[in-house]
Design a protein around this motif. Structure first.
Motif, PDB file in Angstrom:
ATOM      1  N   HIS A  27      -4.981 -25.203  -7.604  1.00 59.16           N
ATOM      2  CA  HIS A  27      -4.075 -25.710  -6.571  1.00 59.16           C
ATOM      3  C   HIS A  27      -4.595 -27.015  -5.974  1.00 59.16           C
ATOM      4  N   GLY A  28      -5.822 -27.409  -6.333  1.00 63.41           N
ATOM      5  CA  GLY A  28      -6.377 -28.663  -5.844  1.00 63.41           C
ATOM      6  C   GLY A  28      -5.722 -29.849  -6.523  1.00 63.41           C
ATOM      7  N   THR A  29      -5.712 -30.968  -5.810  1.00 62.43           N
ATOM      8  CA  THR A  29      -5.086 -32.173  -6.365  1.00 62.43           C
ATOM      9  C   THR A  29      -6.103 -33.239  -6.741  1.00 62.43           C
ATOM     10  N   ASP A  30      -7.381 -33.007  -6.492  1.00 57.90           N
ATOM     11  CA  ASP A  30      -8.380 -34.025  -6.806  1.00 57.90           C
ATOM     12  C   ASP A  30      -8.721 -34.003  -8.291  1.00 57.90           C
ATOM     13  N   LEU A  31      -9.247 -35.102  -8.783  1.00 54.62           N
ATOM     14  CA  LEU A  31      -9.542 -35.281 -10.202  1.00 54.62           C
ATOM     15  C   LEU A  31     -10.539 -34.243 -10.712  1.00 54.62           C
ATOM     16  N   VAL A  32     -11.585 -33.968  -9.926  1.00 55.06           N
ATOM     17  CA  VAL A  32     -12.627 -33.032 -10.373  1.00 55.06           C
ATOM     18  C   VAL A  32     -12.052 -31.633 -10.570  1.00 55.06           C
ATOM     19  N   SER A  33     -11.266 -31.165  -9.602  1.00 60.85           N
ATOM     20  CA  SER A  33     -10.678 -29.826  -9.705  1.00 60.85           C
ATOM     21  C   SER A  33      -9.744 -29.716 -10.899  1.00 60.85           C
ATOM     22  N   PHE A  68     -10.573 -28.110 -18.651  1.00 64.89           N
ATOM     23  CA  PHE A  68     -11.593 -27.915 -19.679  1.00 64.89           C
ATOM     24  C   PHE A  68     -12.284 -26.555 -19.598  1.00 64.89           C
ATOM     25  N   SER A  69     -12.012 -25.799 -18.555  1.00 64.49           N
ATOM     26  CA  SER A  69     -12.522 -24.424 -18.509  1.00 64.49           C
ATOM     27  C   SER A  69     -11.595 -23.454 -19.233  1.00 64.49           C
TER      28      SER A  69
END
Length: 659
Positions: free
Chosen positions: A223-229, A235-236
């Motif tokens: 549900h996160g919008t940042d690139l890392v999340s 990729f998981s």
């Protein structure tokens, strides 16, 4: 008066020199009324009501609040033919986009169609733009999903999430309409161009990344919008990637991008790009139905119920414990949607050389969102892509919105079952294609070339959205824009002016190297109003200029400094702190044995200086209309004093008129 050759005016010309006049004082309430009128009613909407009979005033009043009454009597059949074509064209884009953006907001897809039915009808009556096409947009949809999703899970509690979305839309509409009724539209202008470019680019990037869920056929996603999340979530789950979905998505994305490129190169074939999303939906649905791709990992929309918008007034969550979240979401998304809609409307109005009223647009957006929240719609505004298609299709009036709404109504009544097999990957491709056009790299490059600070603001907004969140990026960008504005106020520029050879013109010596400094005079220009925020800085800066000038004169062995001339032409206003600053500067200059001279003061400045007794303290004869006259007077005094000094040394009697 250049190249060191100074022209001295005669005594008569000095006595008759034009000096700045003190404007006649006006009653306080009259001045206050004038200031408020200019702030809130710069367009003077009441001008058209003057000297009109009561019946005419009533009609003009109705036309002001319902612009449709103004242009409807002049509507022709030729206009209708153009609007019919434009309306059908934008409907072909509105249907797939509406479904796509509703999914982006984590709302039922049918809400995207509902939101393309009622709001356009409201806008057609209240809006002042001929070209704006109303509908849902990606960035507010993403904002709504992000802000509401942090409090309520749309999958686990869909009814509460839906009610909060309606409530957020209601408060967004209330905010927009209130800004219009109170004529506070200038608040939206605090979102600078650099802020919007960076924010929209960052939000578009995040939207594209989130669509990888649909492209890869993933069922569970962050549900996160940042690139890392987003990257971690993708990729998981490499073992759950669906190659069938990826191939289908890439093919449709390639088709959409090719049609857009072709339409851009050949503007008369704009309809190819406009029809491409609906064409993709049709072919995608047929392909899934024929191949039974839904059984091989290709997700589909599923059932869409037939029928028009059901009422949702009772679904507004006014008493919910999450009401604060809905209000905050509505206010932020409402401002973003308002800024985008007005900017789009103004841009296309310029092409056709007509004016749209920003306050009317705010009222129209607000009322259509209030009405939409009560009829199962979520936030709508004027998206650029749909408006561009409407413009290129040759629309003449807002009737194109009515035609689009009727086409959507027919779809809701009869055609929704046809969307059952529409693959989600096609919707993801449509969103990515639309968002790639929002990332304005050319505008960012232009900012870099033009203004490095604006470019920094743009990048800050972009990276704030991409690596933080949509809210963080927006806060950073607005904060930096406000900081820059405060820096302009707190640290105004001052310049040394010099004389352009063989003229009475004085300009910045850094900008015009040919401009010569006048011996014995220091001419300074203050380039901003003087307020409490910059008064201390200006006092220190003026004294520093004087110190530097005296040091320079001493080093060169020239005549000593005698006069300090302040060019006040750019000082549009001054407060009590500014007046105190001028008084302190005058005292400091007097202690040094110098003379302070003011040039080109405005009416507001003269009025304040007169009331504060500053003019009487410094002698009104040392206030001049122009820098040239001030320099002439100073040079005359220097020349006279020098002549008298020479006479005294030679034993000749002094001239009583000059002593």
């Amino acid at each position: 008066m250049g190249n060191g050759e100074l022209i001295y005016p005669s005594t008569t010309s000095i006595e008759c020199a034009h000096r700045a006049a003190i404007p006649p004082s006006k009653p306080f309430f009259k001045t206050l009324k004038s200031s408020l009128k200019e702030t809130f009613f710069p367009d003077d909407p009441l001008r058209q009501f003057k000297n009109q009979p009561p019946s005419r005033k009533l009609l003009l009043g109705l036309q002001y609040f319902l612009p449709i009454l103004e242009w409807a009597p002049r509507y022709t059949f030729q206009f209708f033919k153009d609007d019919l074509i434009a309306g059908i064209t934008i409907a072909s884009l509105a249907i797939p986009q509406g479904i796509s953006y509703a999914k982006l907001a984590n709302l039922p897809p049918i809400l995207g169609l509902y939101s393309s039915f009622v709001p356009p009808l409201v806008y057609a009556m209240l809006g002042s733009s001929r070209d704006l096409a109303v509908g849902t947009v990606a960035v507010p949809s993403l904002l709504m999903a992000s802000m509401l999703g942090n409090e309520v899970n749309a999958t686990q509690n869909p009814h509460l999430y839906l009610h909060l979305a309606f409530t957020a839309t209601f408060f967004a509409g209330v905010l927009q309409a209130s800004l219009g009724f109170l004529r506070l539209g200038f608040i939206v202008d605090f979102l600078s161009h650099a802020t919007i470019v960076g924010f929209m680019g960052g939000a578009a990037t995040v939207v594209c990344l989130q669509q990888l869920k649909g492209i890869l056929g993933l069922e569970h996603f962050t549900h996160g919008t940042d690139l890392v999340s987003v990257m971690r979530s993708i990729f998981s789950q490499t073992h759950q990637w669906r190659w069938e979905s990826a191939v289908l998505g890439c093919c449709f994305l390639f088709f959409l991008l090719v049609t857009r490129y072709f339409s851009k190169k050949r503007p008369k074939f704009f309809w190819i790009s406009a029809m491409a999303p609906l064409t993709s939906v049709i072919f995608g649905s047929i392909l899934v139905y024929v191949t039974h791709a839904e059984k091989h990992g290709v997700q589909v929309i599923g059932h869409l119920k037939k029928g028009l918008n059901p009422p949702s007034f009772t679904d507004l969550a006014f008493g919910s414990p999450y009401q604060k979240t809905a209000i905050k979401t509505g206010l932020i998304t409402g401002i973003i949607a308002l800024a985008e809609g007005i900017a789009v409307g103004r841009s296309f109005a310029m092409f056709k050389n007509y004016h749209i009223d920003g306050n009317k647009e705010m009222i129209a957006f607000g009322m259509m969102n209030i009405a939409g929240s009560c009829t199962s719609c979520y936030l709508t505004t004027g998206p650029f892509s749909r408006t561009a298609v409407n413009f290129n299709a040759g629309c003449k009036t807002a009737v194109s919105n009515i035609v689009m709404a009727i086409a959507v109504m027919i779809t809701l009544l009869f055609l929704t079952p046809l969307f059952h097999y529409t693959p989600l990957v096609v919707l993801s491709s449509i969103i990515i294609s639309a968002m790639l056009g929002v990332i304005d790299i050319d505008a960012a490059i232009h900012l870099w070339k033009l203004d490095k600070f604006d470019f920094t603001v743009c990048l800050s907004a972009f990276f704030g959205v991409v690596f933080g969140s949509v809210e963080i990026g927006l806060v950073i960008a607005v904060a930096l824009s406000m900081l820059r504005m405060l820096l302009f106020v707190a640290r105004p520029r001052t310049f040394i002016l010099g004389n352009i050879p063989n003229s009475m013109i004085y300009r910045n010596v850094d900008q015009y190297p040919v401009a010569g400094r006048v011996p014995g005079l220091l001419i300074l220009q203050i380039d901003a109003p003087i307020y409490f925020a910059n008064a201390s800085y200006l006092r220190e800066r003026i004294m520093r200029w004087i110190n530097d000038e005296e040091d320079k004169i001493k080093a060169l062995g020239e005549n000593s400094l005698q006069y300090v001339i302040l060019d006040m032409g750019a000082v549009g206003s001054i407060d009590t702190s500014g007046i105190s600053m001028l008084e302190e500067v005058k005292k400091s200059i007097d202690r040094r044995g110098l003379k302070l001279v003011l040039a080109n003061p405005g009416s507001e400045l003269m009025k304040k200086l007169d009331k504060s007794k500053f003019i009487a303290a410094m002698d009104p004869e040392w206030i001049y209309l122009t820098v040239g006259e001030a320099v002439g007077a100073c040079n005359f005094m220097l020349h006279s004093c020098k002549s008298e000094f020479t006479k005294v040394n030679s034993g000749a009697p002094p001239d009583e008129n000059n002593v």
